[in-house]
Design a protein around this motif. Sequence first.
Motif, PDB file in Angstrom:
ATOM      1  N   THR A 192       0.840  -1.200   0.000  1.00 25.14           N
ATOM      2  CA  THR A 192       0.000   0.000   0.000  1.00 25.14           C
ATOM      3  C   THR A 192       0.873   1.248   0.000  1.00 25.14           C
ATOM      4  OG1 THR A 192      -0.125   0.016   2.419  1.00 25.14           O
ATOM      5  CG2 THR A 192      -1.874  -1.151   1.247  1.00 25.14           C
ATOM      6  N   THR A 193       0.355   2.269  -0.624  1.00 26.28           N
ATOM      7  CA  THR A 193       0.959   3.595  -0.575  1.00 26.28           C
ATOM      8  C   THR A 193      -0.195   4.584  -0.437  1.00 26.28           C
ATOM      9  OG1 THR A 193       0.901   3.928  -2.961  1.00 26.28           O
ATOM     10  CG2 THR A 193       2.895   2.959  -2.064  1.00 26.28           C
ATOM     11  N   ARG A 194       0.117   5.752   0.039  1.00 26.94           N
ATOM     12  CA  ARG A 194      -0.913   6.777   0.168  1.00 26.94           C
ATOM     13  C   ARG A 194      -0.387   8.041  -0.492  1.00 26.94           C
ATOM     14  NH1 ARG A 194      -5.469   8.288   2.577  1.00 26.94           N
ATOM     15  NH2 ARG A 194      -5.649  10.398   3.342  1.00 26.94           N
ATOM     16  N   ASN A 195      -1.175   8.588  -1.380  1.00 31.25           N
ATOM     17  CA  ASN A 195      -0.804   9.850  -2.022  1.00 31.25           C
ATOM     18  C   ASN A 195      -1.032  11.002  -1.052  1.00 31.25           C
ATOM     19  OD1 ASN A 195      -0.351   8.372  -4.338  1.00 31.25           O
ATOM     20  ND2 ASN A 195      -2.370   8.756  -5.176  1.00 31.25           N
ATOM     21  N   ALA A 249       4.535   0.571  -7.971  1.00 31.97           N
ATOM     22  CA  ALA A 249       4.741  -0.036  -6.650  1.00 31.97           C
ATOM     23  C   ALA A 249       4.727  -1.562  -6.704  1.00 31.97           C
ATOM     24  CB  ALA A 249       3.660   0.456  -5.674  1.00 31.97           C
ATOM     25  N   VAL A 250       4.317  -2.129  -7.827  1.00 38.58           N
ATOM     26  CA  VAL A 250       4.239  -3.588  -7.959  1.00 38.58           C
ATOM     27  C   VAL A 250       5.632  -4.146  -8.238  1.00 38.58           C
ATOM     28  CG1 VAL A 250       3.261  -5.495  -9.310  1.00 38.58           C
ATOM     29  CG2 VAL A 250       1.878  -3.453  -8.850  1.00 38.58           C
ATOM     30  N   LEU A 283      -9.462  -4.099 -15.971  1.00 35.28           N
ATOM     31  CA  LEU A 283      -8.442  -4.898 -16.627  1.00 35.28           C
ATOM     32  C   LEU A 283      -7.626  -5.758 -15.664  1.00 35.28           C
ATOM     33  CD1 LEU A 283      -5.320  -3.427 -16.436  1.00 35.28           C
ATOM     34  CD2 LEU A 283      -6.627  -1.728 -17.655  1.00 35.28           C
ATOM     35  N   PHE A 284      -7.307  -6.924 -16.148  1.00 37.82           N
ATOM     36  CA  PHE A 284      -6.420  -7.884 -15.487  1.00 37.82           C
ATOM     37  C   PHE A 284      -5.390  -8.233 -16.550  1.00 37.82           C
ATOM     38  CE2 PHE A 284      -5.022 -12.209 -14.648  1.00 37.82           C
ATOM     39  CZ  PHE A 284      -4.841 -12.237 -13.274  1.00 37.82           C
ATOM     40  N   VAL A 285      -4.118  -7.939 -16.282  1.00 37.31           N
ATOM     41  CA  VAL A 285      -3.088  -8.135 -17.305  1.00 37.31           C
ATOM     42  C   VAL A 285      -1.925  -8.947 -16.769  1.00 37.31           C
ATOM     43  CG1 VAL A 285      -3.633  -6.031 -18.594  1.00 37.31           C
ATOM     44  CG2 VAL A 285      -1.958  -5.936 -16.755  1.00 37.31           C
ATOM     45  N   ARG A 286      -1.282  -9.643 -17.704  1.00 39.72           N
ATOM     46  CA  ARG A 286      -0.008 -10.281 -17.377  1.00 39.72           C
ATOM     47  C   ARG A 286       0.977  -9.127 -17.237  1.00 39.72           C
ATOM     48  NH1 ARG A 286       1.379 -15.539 -17.735  1.00 39.72           N
ATOM     49  NH2 ARG A 286      -0.457 -15.978 -19.014  1.00 39.72           N
ATOM     50  N   PHE A 287       1.624  -9.070 -16.108  1.00 38.04           N
ATOM     51  CA  PHE A 287       2.453  -7.913 -15.785  1.00 38.04           C
ATOM     52  C   PHE A 287       3.896  -8.194 -16.147  1.00 38.04           C
ATOM     53  CE2 PHE A 287       4.464  -5.060 -12.516  1.00 38.04           C
ATOM     54  CZ  PHE A 287       4.014  -3.883 -13.067  1.00 38.04           C
ATOM     55  N   HIS A 288       4.474  -7.290 -16.911  1.00 32.55           N
ATOM     56  CA  HIS A 288       5.856  -7.457 -17.323  1.00 32.55           C
ATOM     57  C   HIS A 288       6.800  -6.534 -16.557  1.00 32.55           C
ATOM     58  CE1 HIS A 288       4.695 -10.223 -20.476  1.00 32.55           C
ATOM     59  NE2 HIS A 288       3.708  -9.400 -20.762  1.00 32.55           N
ATOM     60  N   GLY A 289       6.266  -5.788 -15.605  1.00 36.71           N
ATOM     61  CA  GLY A 289       7.049  -4.991 -14.661  1.00 36.71           C
ATOM     62  C   GLY A 289       8.091  -4.080 -15.264  1.00 36.71           C
ATOM     63  N   GLY A 290       9.054  -3.726 -14.436  1.00 38.42           N
ATOM     64  CA  GLY A 290      10.171  -2.896 -14.866  1.00 38.42           C
ATOM     65  C   GLY A 290       9.741  -1.550 -15.420  1.00 38.42           C
ATOM     66  N   THR A 291      10.451  -1.095 -16.449  1.00 36.63           N
ATOM     67  CA  THR A 291      10.170   0.225 -17.018  1.00 36.63           C
ATOM     68  C   THR A 291       8.794   0.293 -17.657  1.00 36.63           C
ATOM     69  OG1 THR A 291      11.245  -0.389 -19.080  1.00 36.63           O
ATOM     70  CG2 THR A 291      12.603   0.746 -17.445  1.00 36.63           C
ATOM     71  N   THR A 324      -0.724   4.741 -12.621  1.00 34.06           N
ATOM     72  CA  THR A 324       0.685   4.555 -12.949  1.00 34.06           C
ATOM     73  C   THR A 324       1.512   4.426 -11.672  1.00 34.06           C
ATOM     74  OG1 THR A 324       0.476   5.709 -15.050  1.00 34.06           O
ATOM     75  CG2 THR A 324       2.695   5.603 -14.093  1.00 34.06           C
ATOM     76  N   LYS A 325       1.236   5.263 -10.683  1.00 30.73           N
ATOM     77  CA  LYS A 325       1.949   5.175  -9.411  1.00 30.73           C
ATOM     78  C   LYS A 325       1.716   3.800  -8.773  1.00 30.73           C
ATOM     79  CE  LYS A 325       2.656   7.422  -4.982  1.00 30.73           C
ATOM     80  NZ  LYS A 325       2.283   8.501  -4.089  1.00 30.73           N
ATOM     81  N   ALA A 326       0.486   3.315  -8.843  1.00 31.84           N
ATOM     82  CA  ALA A 326       0.179   1.994  -8.280  1.00 31.84           C
ATOM     83  C   ALA A 326       0.978   0.911  -9.007  1.00 31.84           C
ATOM     84  CB  ALA A 326      -1.312   1.713  -8.364  1.00 31.84           C
ATOM     85  N   LEU A 327       1.032   0.957 -10.338  1.00 34.99           N
ATOM     86  CA  LEU A 327       1.798  -0.044 -11.090  1.00 34.99           C
ATOM     87  C   LEU A 327       3.280   0.013 -10.746  1.00 34.99           C
ATOM     88  CD1 LEU A 327       0.403  -0.174 -14.731  1.00 34.99           C
ATOM     89  CD2 LEU A 327       0.009  -1.761 -12.851  1.00 34.99           C
TER      90      LEU A 327
END
Length: 185
Positions: free
Chosen positions: A23-26, A42-43, A124-132, A37-40
Amino acid sequence: NCSSDNTSEIIDRFRSERIALITTRNESVLPLRENWTKALCAVPPEIPYVKILCADDLMRSDCIARFVEVAESDEKIEVVLCDDIFIDRVHRANLPSEQTIFDGIKIAGKMLDESINWLPYHHLFVRFHGGTRSTEFFNDAPLHFDFAAVVRSSLGGKFAYLHDSLVYTRWHAKSLTSQQLGANQ
């Protein structure tokens, strides 16, 4: 996104050893795309899937398990969506009911030419490729960035659609959906 209600207490009720919650809080309210985007970002990059759930929307308790099950059935599945309950009616994509997995390029084409009558892109539910890719996932589209993300993800592989109402989009005057679509659409 800087919630002023009891969101943090609700989140704490879902903490368990089985699933780690990050979790994060803005400090201030961010526009929707920037918040997502901020949430992604943090993953952790090793996490295989990401599901977006807007603050005032709902999903069935088995939604994630069902999405993961179909995504795990084929490593080329990049996106999973399903029927949506919206304004107290089930909305279904006009995709063949006997089929669950589709060619992503063909589905992206149908999304772009609007021959698919309904897809809940914001669920949406996506396969996450992380990173940049996290910072670029919702790109600079000023509106309908969730639609653009689903189209782009679909172009990278296969698209799965569960013919079951696993998500619920709440409609009320203050929701972004109602403000963008208008009450008569």
